[in-house]
Design a protein around this motif. Structure first.
Motif, PDB file in Angstrom:
ATOM      1  N   ARG A 124     -14.667   1.956   6.354  1.00  0.00           N
ATOM      2  CA  ARG A 124     -14.841   0.505   6.347  1.00  0.00           C
ATOM      3  C   ARG A 124     -16.274   0.135   6.737  1.00  0.00           C
ATOM      4  O   ARG A 124     -16.954   0.886   7.419  1.00  0.00           O
ATOM      5  CB  ARG A 124     -13.850  -0.163   7.305  1.00  0.00           C
TER       6      ARG A 124
ATOM      7  N   ARG B 282     -10.495   6.447   5.040  1.00  0.00           N
ATOM      8  CA  ARG B 282     -10.835   5.074   4.678  1.00  0.00           C
ATOM      9  C   ARG B 282     -12.073   4.670   5.463  1.00  0.00           C
ATOM     10  O   ARG B 282     -12.020   4.536   6.686  1.00  0.00           O
ATOM     11  CB  ARG B 282      -9.676   4.130   4.986  1.00  0.00           C
TER      12      ARG B 282
ATOM     13  N   TYR C 213     -12.417  -1.221   2.006  1.00  0.00           N
ATOM     14  CA  TYR C 213     -12.804   0.106   2.486  1.00  0.00           C
ATOM     15  C   TYR C 213     -13.017   1.011   1.268  1.00  0.00           C
ATOM     16  O   TYR C 213     -12.574   0.714   0.151  1.00  0.00           O
ATOM     17  CB  TYR C 213     -11.713   0.704   3.389  1.00  0.00           C
TER      18      TYR C 213
ATOM     19  N   THR D 159     -11.544   2.665  -5.549  1.00  0.00           N
ATOM     20  CA  THR D 159     -12.873   2.563  -4.947  1.00  0.00           C
ATOM     21  C   THR D 159     -13.947   2.595  -6.026  1.00  0.00           C
ATOM     22  O   THR D 159     -14.907   1.822  -5.986  1.00  0.00           O
ATOM     23  CB  THR D 159     -13.099   3.719  -3.950  1.00  0.00           C
TER      24      THR D 159
ATOM     25  N   ARG E 289       0.847  -1.192   0.000  1.00  0.00           N
ATOM     26  CA  ARG E 289       0.000   0.000   0.000  1.00  0.00           C
ATOM     27  C   ARG E 289       0.886   1.246   0.000  1.00  0.00           C
ATOM     28  O   ARG E 289       1.495   1.590   1.012  1.00  0.00           O
ATOM     29  CB  ARG E 289      -0.920   0.017   1.212  1.00  0.00           C
TER      30      ARG E 289
ATOM     31  N   ARG F 244     -12.139   4.708  -0.099  1.00  0.00           N
ATOM     32  CA  ARG F 244     -11.181   5.787   0.161  1.00  0.00           C
ATOM     33  C   ARG F 244     -11.749   7.084  -0.423  1.00  0.00           C
ATOM     34  O   ARG F 244     -11.915   7.219  -1.641  1.00  0.00           O
ATOM     35  CB  ARG F 244      -9.822   5.464  -0.459  1.00  0.00           C
TER      36      ARG F 244
END
Length: 287
Positions: A238, A236, A275, A267, A38, A277
């Motif tokens: 979730r 983020r 999640y 996303t 990431r 973003r």
């Protein structure tokens, strides 16, 4: 239950890299590095190293094994270029988070009483008492004497049309041969434009008015009272049900904190479903 031992915090890790194609920019290397973890940030220095080569730094999030990742990055090939990567020579010492033993918690049983209590009295244990008012809250104040910053007199404040255009603006200045022009983020939609050459930015704006209008809502000379009234933060989120995975949902989430600015490409394409973003513009409360 935690046993009181020290726990190593999984944090961000930065790596130095060099020996990559001359036409590669931050966004190109971002696509390369994202296959290994990431990526938080990629930076390429404008200066050359001692061997007259370009170099930069990449930062990863949630790195489990820095040494293993270092070997993986150092084995990357980009065409005929063998990337050289290693951990920075000078780095901060890792911090250890000490988690003490959790104390034994005793459950408190609330009993109904004949006397009616207010909500404030209930949360304070059912005792009548003075409710803390807003004026009772301590707000620290700092008094500082302002100093004249002569270097700001040649700077300009630019309000961008899109927050995502920062990298494009930097690249266009470099490709146009104006390496002395620096673009620095102030916060929110604002950037600071500066140049070592006096009058250069003013001439650029006059000669390239149409180009500047494509990226900036306004560009004005620096003014000392200026202060950023908002900031843009990536969140983020979730736990969003996939049935609600839509722009309408993202906009309403953004409205809870401020205003939605941008949704991450991964996303939108549903490449990452762990999640969502979101980039959200948050107002800053200055008093």
């Amino acid at each position: 239950m935690w046993d009181g031992r020290s726990l190593r915090v999984m944090a961000e890790a930065s790596f130095f890299f060099t020996n990559f194609p001359n036409d590669f920019q931050e966004k190109d290397l971002w696509r390369v590095f994202q296959h290994w973890g990431r990526v938080v940030d990629v930076f390429i220095s404008r200066k050359l190293n001692a061997r007259k080569k370009r170099f930069g730094f990449v930062k990863f999030h949630e790195v489990k094994d820095e040494y293993a990742l270092e070997k993986q990055l150092d084995s990357i090939w980009i065409g005929t270029w063998k990337l050289q990567a290693n951990k920075p020579k000078y780095r901060r010492q890792e911090k250890l988070l000490h988690i003490p033993r959790s104390p034994t918690l005793h459950r408190k049983v609330w009993k109904q009483k004949n006397q009616q209590c207010s909500y404030a009295q209930v949360v304070t244990g059912g005792k009548a008492g003075r409710v803390q008012k807003e004026e009772d809250v301590f707000l620290p104040h700092v008094r500082v004497n302002a100093e004249t910053s002569f270097w700001l007199e040649r700077c300009f404040i630019g309000k961008m049309l899109r927050a995502s255009d920062v990298q494009k603006i930097k690249e266009n200045f470099i490709l146009g041969g104006f390496n002395s022009v620096r673009v620095r983020i102030l916060g929110g939609m604002f950037v600071l434009l500066s140049s070592e050459e006096e009058g250069q930015i003013k001439r650029l704006i006059a000669d390239n008015k149409e180009w500047f209008e494509g990226f900036f809502e306004s560009i004005v000379p620096w003014d000392d009272p200026f202060a950023v009234s908002e900031k843009i933060v990536w969140f983020r989120c979730r736990g969003i049900p996939l049935a609600l995975w839509s722009n309408q949902c993202f906009e309403r989430i953004g409205a809870l904190l401020g205003k939605l600015v941008e949704v991450d490409e991964r996303t939108i394409s549903k490449e990452v479903l762990e999640y969502a973003r979101l980039s959200i513009r948050i107002p800053l409360a200055w008093r």
